[in-house]
Scaffold this motif. Structure first.
Motif, PDB file in Angstrom:
ATOM      1  N   VAL A   1       0.854  -1.187   0.000  1.00 43.85           N
ATOM      2  CA  VAL A   1       0.000   0.000   0.000  1.00 43.85           C
ATOM      3  C   VAL A   1       0.888   1.235   0.000  1.00 43.85           C
ATOM      4  O   VAL A   1       1.858   1.297   0.758  1.00 43.85           O
ATOM      5  CB  VAL A   1      -0.913   0.050   1.257  1.00 43.85           C
ATOM      6  N   VAL A   2       0.577   2.218  -0.855  1.00 44.03           N
ATOM      7  CA  VAL A   2       1.201   3.540  -0.753  1.00 44.03           C
ATOM      8  C   VAL A   2       0.090   4.527  -0.444  1.00 44.03           C
ATOM      9  O   VAL A   2      -1.012   4.434  -0.976  1.00 44.03           O
ATOM     10  CB  VAL A   2       1.973   3.957  -2.031  1.00 44.03           C
ATOM     11  N   ARG A   3       0.385   5.445   0.460  1.00 48.86           N
ATOM     12  CA  ARG A   3      -0.639   6.386   0.918  1.00 48.86           C
ATOM     13  C   ARG A   3      -0.045   7.790   0.943  1.00 48.86           C
ATOM     14  O   ARG A   3       1.003   8.019   1.538  1.00 48.86           O
ATOM     15  CB  ARG A   3      -1.105   5.993   2.317  1.00 48.86           C
ATOM     16  N   LEU A   4      -0.745   8.715   0.298  1.00 49.15           N
ATOM     17  CA  LEU A   4      -0.351  10.121   0.311  1.00 49.15           C
ATOM     18  C   LEU A   4      -1.372  10.869   1.156  1.00 49.15           C
ATOM     19  O   LEU A   4      -2.560  10.907   0.835  1.00 49.15           O
ATOM     20  CB  LEU A   4      -0.311  10.687  -1.107  1.00 49.15           C
TER      21      LEU A   4
ATOM     22  N   GLY B   1      -1.668  14.509   2.749  1.00 47.65           N
ATOM     23  CA  GLY B   1      -1.062  15.836   2.817  1.00 47.65           C
ATOM     24  C   GLY B   1       0.309  15.791   2.187  1.00 47.65           C
ATOM     25  O   GLY B   1       0.470  15.400   1.053  1.00 47.65           O
ATOM     26  N   GLY B   2       1.319  16.137   2.925  1.00 51.27           N
ATOM     27  CA  GLY B   2       2.682  16.124   2.399  1.00 51.27           C
ATOM     28  C   GLY B   2       3.465  14.888   2.774  1.00 51.27           C
ATOM     29  O   GLY B   2       4.659  14.802   2.514  1.00 51.27           O
ATOM     30  N   ARG B   3       2.811  13.926   3.377  1.00 47.94           N
ATOM     31  CA  ARG B   3       3.506  12.713   3.833  1.00 47.94           C
ATOM     32  C   ARG B   3       3.122  11.530   2.946  1.00 47.94           C
ATOM     33  O   ARG B   3       1.941  11.227   2.787  1.00 47.94           O
ATOM     34  CB  ARG B   3       3.130  12.436   5.278  1.00 47.94           C
ATOM     35  N   LEU B   4       4.125  10.867   2.383  1.00 41.79           N
ATOM     36  CA  LEU B   4       3.919   9.680   1.560  1.00 41.79           C
ATOM     37  C   LEU B   4       4.495   8.488   2.306  1.00 41.79           C
ATOM     38  O   LEU B   4       5.677   8.483   2.657  1.00 41.79           O
ATOM     39  CB  LEU B   4       4.608   9.838   0.203  1.00 41.79           C
ATOM     40  N   THR B   5       3.656   7.514   2.591  1.00 38.15           N
ATOM     41  CA  THR B   5       4.094   6.326   3.311  1.00 38.15           C
ATOM     42  C   THR B   5       3.823   5.083   2.476  1.00 38.15           C
ATOM     43  O   THR B   5       2.969   5.087   1.583  1.00 38.15           O
ATOM     44  CB  THR B   5       3.376   6.180   4.668  1.00 38.15           C
ATOM     45  N   ALA B   6       4.556   4.026   2.803  1.00 37.31           N
ATOM     46  CA  ALA B   6       4.375   2.741   2.147  1.00 37.31           C
ATOM     47  C   ALA B   6       4.250   1.672   3.220  1.00 37.31           C
ATOM     48  O   ALA B   6       5.078   1.599   4.125  1.00 37.31           O
ATOM     49  CB  ALA B   6       5.564   2.441   1.246  1.00 37.31           C
ATOM     50  N   GLN B   7       3.205   0.871   3.121  1.00 33.21           N
ATOM     51  CA  GLN B   7       3.031  -0.248   4.048  1.00 33.21           C
ATOM     52  C   GLN B   7       3.684  -1.469   3.420  1.00 33.21           C
ATOM     53  O   GLN B   7       3.481  -1.767   2.245  1.00 33.21           O
ATOM     54  CB  GLN B   7       1.554  -0.525   4.297  1.00 33.21           C
TER      55      GLN B   7
ATOM     56  N   ASP C   1      -1.326  13.314  -7.114  1.00 33.33           N
ATOM     57  CA  ASP C   1      -1.145  12.007  -7.757  1.00 33.33           C
ATOM     58  C   ASP C   1       0.291  11.486  -7.631  1.00 33.33           C
ATOM     59  O   ASP C   1       0.691  10.574  -8.358  1.00 33.33           O
ATOM     60  CB  ASP C   1      -1.542  12.075  -9.233  1.00 33.33           C
ATOM     61  N   PHE C   2       1.053  12.007  -6.706  1.00 32.71           N
ATOM     62  CA  PHE C   2       2.476  11.655  -6.609  1.00 32.71           C
ATOM     63  C   PHE C   2       2.681  10.173  -6.295  1.00 32.71           C
ATOM     64  O   PHE C   2       3.615   9.558  -6.787  1.00 32.71           O
ATOM     65  CB  PHE C   2       3.174  12.532  -5.575  1.00 32.71           C
ATOM     66  N   HIS C   3       1.797   9.599  -5.482  1.00 30.47           N
ATOM     67  CA  HIS C   3       1.903   8.169  -5.192  1.00 30.47           C
ATOM     68  C   HIS C   3       1.624   7.338  -6.451  1.00 30.47           C
ATOM     69  O   HIS C   3       2.260   6.316  -6.674  1.00 30.47           O
ATOM     70  CB  HIS C   3       0.973   7.781  -4.042  1.00 30.47           C
ATOM     71  N   ARG C   4       0.734   7.808  -7.309  1.00 30.49           N
ATOM     72  CA  ARG C   4       0.473   7.111  -8.574  1.00 30.49           C
ATOM     73  C   ARG C   4       1.681   7.214  -9.506  1.00 30.49           C
ATOM     74  O   ARG C   4       1.995   6.276 -10.231  1.00 30.49           O
ATOM     75  CB  ARG C   4      -0.759   7.696  -9.258  1.00 30.49           C
ATOM     76  N   ARG C   5       2.341   8.343  -9.462  1.00 30.16           N
ATOM     77  CA  ARG C   5       3.561   8.494 -10.275  1.00 30.16           C
ATOM     78  C   ARG C   5       4.646   7.524  -9.821  1.00 30.16           C
ATOM     79  O   ARG C   5       5.414   7.024 -10.630  1.00 30.16           O
ATOM     80  CB  ARG C   5       4.075   9.928 -10.195  1.00 30.16           C
ATOM     81  N   LEU C   6       4.713   7.255  -8.526  1.00 27.80           N
ATOM     82  CA  LEU C   6       5.664   6.278  -8.011  1.00 27.80           C
ATOM     83  C   LEU C   6       5.348   4.895  -8.562  1.00 27.80           C
ATOM     84  O   LEU C   6       6.236   4.189  -9.044  1.00 27.80           O
ATOM     85  CB  LEU C   6       5.645   6.250  -6.481  1.00 27.80           C
TER      86      LEU C   6
ATOM     87  N   TRP D   1       9.976  12.032  -9.334  1.00 25.83           N
ATOM     88  CA  TRP D   1      10.674  10.778  -9.027  1.00 25.83           C
ATOM     89  C   TRP D   1      11.870  10.666  -9.955  1.00 25.83           C
ATOM     90  O   TRP D   1      11.763  10.898 -11.152  1.00 25.83           O
ATOM     91  CB  TRP D   1       9.737   9.586  -9.240  1.00 25.83           C
ATOM     92  N   VAL D   2      12.997  10.323  -9.389  1.00 27.24           N
ATOM     93  CA  VAL D   2      14.237  10.157 -10.151  1.00 27.24           C
ATOM     94  C   VAL D   2      14.631   8.690 -10.051  1.00 27.24           C
ATOM     95  O   VAL D   2      14.552   8.094  -8.976  1.00 27.24           O
ATOM     96  CB  VAL D   2      15.368  11.045  -9.570  1.00 27.24           C
ATOM     97  N   THR D   3      15.035   8.118 -11.167  1.00 27.66           N
ATOM     98  CA  THR D   3      15.525   6.734 -11.162  1.00 27.66           C
ATOM     99  C   THR D   3      16.990   6.727 -11.543  1.00 27.66           C
ATOM    100  O   THR D   3      17.444   7.565 -12.314  1.00 27.66           O
ATOM    101  CB  THR D   3      14.734   5.863 -12.153  1.00 27.66           C
ATOM    102  N   GLU D   4      17.723   5.786 -10.956  1.00 30.88           N
ATOM    103  CA  GLU D   4      19.145   5.663 -11.243  1.00 30.88           C
ATOM    104  C   GLU D   4      19.574   4.226 -10.999  1.00 30.88           C
ATOM    105  O   GLU D   4      18.982   3.534 -10.171  1.00 30.88           O
ATOM    106  CB  GLU D   4      19.948   6.627 -10.366  1.00 30.88           C
TER     107      GLU D   4
END
Length: 97
Positions: free
Chosen positions: A26-29, A31-37, A60-65, A92-95
């Motif tokens: 689960v990813v949850r956004l 407010g300004g806090r993005l968490t992952a269960q 939609d930042f969690h969807r972008r992840l 999101w940056v990937t490397e």
């Protein structure tokens, strides 16, 4: 994010830890806090963005992840995904690892 290869990792908010993308259920956004269960018996949660910067990520930042991880699922070699704030913009940056 089940089904994702174990070679995609996501950096936590403090940058000291990384979480395998396939361990996230689960990813949850909020407010300004993005968490992952995480997928484990204790249902542990990790913070990917702490929200203390004052600049909230887009709604939609969690969807972008999820989209970034899905795009990397077929890539070769280990990849890292991390959140970056440039002024008032989040991305999101990937490397490669």
């Amino acid at each position: 994010m089940g089904g994702v290869g174990p070679e995609v990792w996501i950096a936590t908010a403090d940058g000291r830890d990384m979480v395998r993308a396939d361990a996230i259920v689960v990813v949850r956004l909020d407010g300004g806090r993005l968490t992952a269960q995480l997928r484990d018996e204790s249902k542990q949660t990790v913070t990917l963005i702490d929200g203390s910067t004052g600049v909230h990520p887009p709604a939609d930042f969690h969807r972008r992840l999820v989209r970034a991880v899905a795009e990397l699922a077929d890539s070769s070699g280990a990849q890292l995904v991390r959140a970056v704030r440039d002024g008032d913009r989040w991305r999101w940056v990937t490397e490669p690892l």
